[in-house]
Scaffold this active site. Structure first.
Site, PDB file in Angstrom:
ATOM      1  CE  LYS A   1      -5.390   4.127  -1.345  1.00 36.27           C
ATOM      2  NZ  LYS A   1      -4.404   4.658  -0.379  1.00 36.27           N
TER       3      LYS A   1
ATOM      4  NE  ARG B   1      -4.453  15.941  -2.822  1.00 37.53           N
ATOM      5  CZ  ARG B   1      -4.083  15.015  -2.590  1.00 37.53           C
ATOM      6  NH1 ARG B   1      -4.190  13.806  -3.225  1.00 37.53           N
ATOM      7  NH2 ARG B   1      -3.430  15.072  -1.366  1.00 37.53           N
TER       8      ARG B   1
ATOM      9  CD  GLN C   1      -2.564   9.401  -3.364  1.00 38.63           C
ATOM     10  OE1 GLN C   1      -2.214  10.625  -3.780  1.00 38.63           O
ATOM     11  NE2 GLN C   1      -2.789   9.078  -2.055  1.00 38.63           N
TER      12      GLN C   1
ATOM     13  CE1 TYR D   1       3.627   7.757   5.960  1.00 43.08           C
ATOM     14  CE2 TYR D   1       1.836   8.952   4.550  1.00 43.08           C
ATOM     15  CZ  TYR D   1       3.276   8.815   4.793  1.00 43.08           C
ATOM     16  OH  TYR D   1       4.196   9.665   4.170  1.00 43.08           O
ATOM     17  CB  ALA D   2      -0.106   1.863  10.320  1.00 41.10           C
ATOM     18  CG  HIS D   3      -3.000   6.935  11.652  1.00 41.72           C
ATOM     19  ND1 HIS D   3      -1.792   7.299  10.963  1.00 41.72           N
ATOM     20  CD2 HIS D   3      -3.562   8.341  11.867  1.00 41.72           C
ATOM     21  CE1 HIS D   3      -1.733   8.635  10.693  1.00 41.72           C
ATOM     22  NE2 HIS D   3      -2.647   9.285  11.320  1.00 41.72           N
TER      23      HIS D   3
ATOM     24  CG  HIS E   1      -1.698   1.235   1.187  1.00 43.49           C
ATOM     25  ND1 HIS E   1      -1.355   2.309   1.998  1.00 43.49           N
ATOM     26  CD2 HIS E   1      -3.217   1.188   0.982  1.00 43.49           C
ATOM     27  CE1 HIS E   1      -2.621   3.046   2.134  1.00 43.49           C
ATOM     28  NE2 HIS E   1      -3.516   2.435   1.180  1.00 43.49           N
ATOM     29  CG  ASP E   2      -0.715   4.462  -0.691  1.00 45.46           C
ATOM     30  OD1 ASP E   2      -1.257   4.139  -1.663  1.00 45.46           O
ATOM     31  OD2 ASP E   2      -1.488   5.419  -0.223  1.00 45.46           O
TER      32      ASP E   2
ATOM     33  N   GLY F   1      -4.584   4.893   5.371  1.00 41.70           N
ATOM     34  CA  GLY F   1      -4.895   4.113   4.000  1.00 41.70           C
ATOM     35  C   GLY F   1      -4.895   2.685   4.445  1.00 41.70           C
TER      36      GLY F   1
END
Length: 221
Positions: A129, A94, A85, A158-160, A37-38, A162
Protein backbone atom coordinates in the site's frame (compact mmCIF):
# COMPACT_ATOMS: atom_id res chain seq x y z
CA UNK A 1 0.13 16.78 11.80
CA UNK A 2 -2.40 14.34 13.23
CA UNK A 3 -1.49 11.03 14.84
CA UNK A 4 -3.92 8.14 14.80
CA UNK A 5 -6.61 8.68 17.45
CA UNK A 6 -7.62 6.34 20.22
CA UNK A 7 -10.88 4.95 18.89
CA UNK A 8 -13.82 4.12 21.13
CA UNK A 9 -16.34 1.41 20.29
CA UNK A 10 -19.51 2.46 18.51
CA UNK A 11 -22.49 0.51 17.11
CA UNK A 12 -22.07 -0.97 13.66
CA UNK A 13 -24.80 -0.11 11.13
CA UNK A 14 -27.69 -2.53 10.78
CA UNK A 15 -29.00 -3.77 7.44
CA UNK A 16 -32.24 -1.82 7.74
CA UNK A 17 -30.35 1.46 8.26
CA UNK A 18 -28.04 1.32 5.24
CA UNK A 19 -28.29 4.15 2.70
CA UNK A 20 -29.97 3.34 -0.58
CA UNK A 21 -27.40 3.29 -3.38
CA UNK A 22 -28.01 5.08 -6.65
CA UNK A 23 -26.13 2.36 -8.51
CA UNK A 24 -28.07 -0.77 -9.55
CA UNK A 25 -25.06 -3.06 -8.96
CA UNK A 26 -25.74 -6.65 -7.90
CA UNK A 27 -22.96 -8.73 -6.38
CA UNK A 28 -22.00 -11.71 -8.57
CA UNK A 29 -19.65 -14.40 -7.29
CA UNK A 30 -18.23 -14.94 -10.77
CA UNK A 31 -17.32 -11.26 -11.13
CA UNK A 32 -16.29 -10.33 -7.59
CA UNK A 33 -13.02 -10.02 -5.72
CA UNK A 34 -12.56 -9.26 -2.02
CA UNK A 35 -10.25 -6.58 -0.61
CA UNK A 36 -9.08 -6.73 3.02
CA UNK A 37 -7.83 -3.19 3.43
CA UNK A 38 -5.02 -2.22 5.85
CA UNK A 39 -5.90 -4.61 8.67
CA UNK A 40 -2.39 -4.30 10.12
CA UNK A 41 -1.47 -4.28 13.77
CA UNK A 42 -0.31 -0.64 13.58
CA UNK A 43 -3.70 0.63 12.43
CA UNK A 44 -5.75 -1.78 14.55
CA UNK A 45 -3.92 -0.74 17.73
CA UNK A 46 -5.98 2.45 17.72
CA UNK A 47 -8.98 0.39 18.89
CA UNK A 48 -7.23 -0.75 22.09
CA UNK A 49 -5.03 -3.62 23.22
CA UNK A 50 -8.01 -5.91 23.90
CA UNK A 51 -10.03 -4.95 20.81
CA UNK A 52 -9.76 -8.44 19.28
CA UNK A 53 -10.49 -10.39 22.45
CA UNK A 54 -13.12 -8.31 24.25
CA UNK A 55 -16.65 -9.58 23.60
CA UNK A 56 -18.67 -7.02 21.68
CA UNK A 57 -15.69 -4.84 20.76
CA UNK A 58 -16.03 -3.01 17.46
CA UNK A 59 -12.82 -4.30 15.92
CA UNK A 60 -13.58 -7.88 16.98
CA UNK A 61 -16.99 -7.77 15.29
CA UNK A 62 -15.58 -6.27 12.11
CA UNK A 63 -12.70 -8.77 11.99
CA UNK A 64 -15.08 -11.70 12.45
CA UNK A 65 -17.29 -10.41 9.63
CA UNK A 66 -14.30 -10.01 7.31
CA UNK A 67 -13.04 -13.48 8.24
CA UNK A 68 -16.39 -15.05 7.39
CA UNK A 69 -16.57 -13.29 4.03
CA UNK A 70 -12.98 -14.30 3.24
CA UNK A 71 -13.64 -17.92 4.20
CA UNK A 72 -16.61 -18.16 1.87
CA UNK A 73 -14.80 -16.26 -0.88
CA UNK A 74 -11.90 -18.70 -0.85
CA UNK A 75 -14.28 -21.66 -0.90
CA UNK A 76 -15.90 -20.31 -4.06
CA UNK A 77 -12.73 -19.28 -5.85
CA UNK A 78 -13.32 -15.55 -5.32
CA UNK A 79 -9.89 -13.83 -5.28
CA UNK A 80 -8.88 -12.35 -1.92
CA UNK A 81 -6.59 -9.32 -1.98
CA UNK A 82 -4.87 -7.67 0.96
CA UNK A 83 -3.26 -4.25 1.25
CA UNK A 84 -0.46 -3.61 3.73
CA UNK A 85 1.92 -0.71 4.12
CA UNK A 86 5.65 -1.16 4.63
CA UNK A 87 7.39 0.36 7.63
CA UNK A 88 10.27 2.85 7.58
CA UNK A 89 9.13 4.50 4.37
CA UNK A 90 11.54 6.97 2.86
CA UNK A 91 10.19 10.55 3.11
CA UNK A 92 10.14 10.89 -0.66
CA UNK A 93 8.15 7.67 -0.97
CA UNK A 94 5.73 8.57 1.82
CA UNK A 95 5.03 11.89 0.13
CA UNK A 96 2.33 14.21 1.43
CA UNK A 97 1.03 11.56 3.84
CA UNK A 98 3.83 12.52 6.23
CA UNK A 99 2.35 16.04 6.51
CA UNK A 100 -0.97 14.64 7.76
CA UNK A 101 0.04 11.44 9.57
CA UNK A 102 3.73 11.69 10.35
CA UNK A 103 6.39 9.10 9.46
CA UNK A 104 4.02 6.15 9.74
CA UNK A 105 4.81 2.65 10.89
CA UNK A 106 8.14 1.04 11.63
CA UNK A 107 9.43 -2.06 9.85
CA UNK A 108 8.62 -4.35 12.78
CA UNK A 109 6.07 -7.18 13.08
CA UNK A 110 4.14 -5.26 15.75
CA UNK A 111 3.32 -2.69 13.08
CA UNK A 112 3.41 -4.44 9.70
CA UNK A 113 1.67 -7.75 10.38
CA UNK A 114 -1.94 -8.38 9.39
CA UNK A 115 -3.89 -9.12 12.58
CA UNK A 116 -4.06 -12.79 13.54
CA UNK A 117 -7.76 -13.46 12.73
CA UNK A 118 -7.22 -12.27 9.16
CA UNK A 119 -3.78 -13.53 8.18
CA UNK A 120 -3.50 -14.17 4.44
CA UNK A 121 -3.76 -17.80 3.34
CA UNK A 122 -2.25 -19.71 0.44
CA UNK A 123 -3.57 -18.28 -2.81
CA UNK A 124 -4.37 -14.84 -1.38
CA UNK A 125 -2.61 -11.85 -2.93
CA UNK A 126 -0.94 -9.18 -0.80
CA UNK A 127 -0.27 -5.74 -2.29
CA UNK A 128 2.05 -3.06 -0.95
CA UNK A 129 0.00 0.00 0.00
CA UNK A 130 1.38 3.41 -1.02
CA UNK A 131 -1.51 5.87 -0.83
CA UNK A 132 -5.11 5.99 0.43
CA UNK A 133 -6.46 4.09 -2.56
CA UNK A 134 -5.41 0.48 -3.01
CA UNK A 135 -5.18 1.13 -6.76
CA UNK A 136 -2.42 3.73 -6.46
CA UNK A 137 1.01 2.43 -7.53
CA UNK A 138 -0.25 -1.16 -7.46
CA UNK A 139 -1.31 -3.71 -10.06
CA UNK A 140 -4.65 -4.42 -8.38
CA UNK A 141 -6.65 -3.57 -11.50
CA UNK A 142 -4.46 -5.73 -13.74
CA UNK A 143 -4.68 -8.66 -11.31
CA UNK A 144 -8.46 -8.35 -11.20
CA UNK A 145 -8.80 -8.10 -14.98
CA UNK A 146 -6.58 -11.16 -15.46
CA UNK A 147 -9.03 -13.09 -13.27
CA UNK A 148 -12.10 -11.77 -15.06
CA UNK A 149 -13.18 -9.66 -12.07
CA UNK A 150 -14.91 -6.29 -12.33
CA UNK A 151 -16.51 -6.05 -8.89
CA UNK A 152 -14.65 -5.31 -5.64
CA UNK A 153 -15.94 -5.93 -2.13
CA UNK A 154 -14.23 -3.45 0.19
CA UNK A 155 -13.62 -4.34 3.85
CA UNK A 156 -11.17 -3.12 6.49
CA UNK A 157 -10.05 0.23 7.88
CA UNK A 158 -10.49 3.13 7.86
CA UNK A 159 -13.87 3.54 6.21
CA UNK A 160 -13.72 7.28 5.46
CA UNK A 161 -10.09 7.27 4.29
CA UNK A 162 -8.57 4.37 2.37
CA UNK A 163 -11.75 2.32 2.01
CA UNK A 164 -13.67 5.26 0.59
CA UNK A 165 -10.78 6.32 -1.67
CA UNK A 166 -10.45 2.77 -3.01
CA UNK A 167 -14.19 2.55 -3.69
CA UNK A 168 -14.14 5.89 -5.47
CA UNK A 169 -11.19 4.91 -7.66
CA UNK A 170 -12.69 1.49 -8.41
CA UNK A 171 -15.77 3.26 -9.79
CA UNK A 172 -13.61 5.55 -11.90
CA UNK A 173 -11.87 2.47 -13.33
CA UNK A 174 -15.25 0.86 -14.20
CA UNK A 175 -14.99 -1.65 -11.37
CA UNK A 176 -18.20 -1.92 -9.35
CA UNK A 177 -17.51 -1.28 -5.64
CA UNK A 178 -19.41 -3.05 -2.86
CA UNK A 179 -18.81 -1.37 0.47
CA UNK A 180 -19.47 -3.90 3.25
CA UNK A 181 -20.97 -1.64 5.91
CA UNK A 182 -20.39 -3.85 8.97
CA UNK A 183 -17.02 -5.17 7.75
CA UNK A 184 -15.35 -1.75 7.81
CA UNK A 185 -14.41 0.33 10.85
CA UNK A 186 -13.58 3.97 11.35
CA UNK A 187 -12.62 6.71 13.81
CA UNK A 188 -16.23 7.31 14.87
CA UNK A 189 -19.81 6.44 14.03
CA UNK A 190 -20.15 9.82 12.29
CA UNK A 191 -17.20 9.24 9.97
CA UNK A 192 -18.34 5.66 9.34
CA UNK A 193 -21.80 6.88 8.33
CA UNK A 194 -20.33 9.63 6.16
CA UNK A 195 -18.37 7.01 4.22
CA UNK A 196 -21.47 4.87 3.70
CA UNK A 197 -23.51 7.85 2.54
CA UNK A 198 -20.81 9.04 0.12
CA UNK A 199 -20.29 5.64 -1.48
CA UNK A 200 -24.04 5.08 -1.83
CA UNK A 201 -24.48 8.50 -3.44
CA UNK A 202 -21.43 8.61 -5.67
CA UNK A 203 -19.73 5.32 -6.42
CA UNK A 204 -21.21 2.00 -5.39
CA UNK A 205 -23.43 -0.33 -3.42
CA UNK A 206 -23.48 -0.40 0.39
CA UNK A 207 -24.39 -3.85 1.70
CA UNK A 208 -24.12 -5.90 4.89
CA UNK A 209 -22.01 -8.95 5.60
CA UNK A 210 -25.21 -10.98 5.50
CA UNK A 211 -26.04 -9.70 2.03
CA UNK A 212 -22.54 -10.52 0.77
CA UNK A 213 -22.77 -14.05 2.15
CA UNK A 214 -26.26 -14.37 0.71
CA UNK A 215 -24.96 -13.43 -2.73
CA UNK A 216 -22.31 -16.12 -2.38
CA UNK A 217 -25.08 -18.61 -1.69
CA UNK A 218 -27.21 -17.32 -4.54
CA UNK A 219 -29.75 -15.85 -2.09
CA UNK A 220 -28.76 -12.20 -1.75
CA UNK A 221 -30.75 -10.46 0.99
Amino acid sequence: MMALPKIADYPLPQSEDLPQARAPFQLDTDRAALLVHDMQRYFCAAYGADALTREGALLRKVALNIAEIAKQARALGVPVFYTAQKGNQLPADRGLQKDLWGPGMQAIPEHEEIIAPLRPEAGDIQLVKHRYSAFQRSNLQDLMRARGRDQLMVTGIYAHIGCLATSSEAFQRDIEPFFIADAVADFSVEKHQMALDWVAACSGAVISTGAALGAFEGTQS
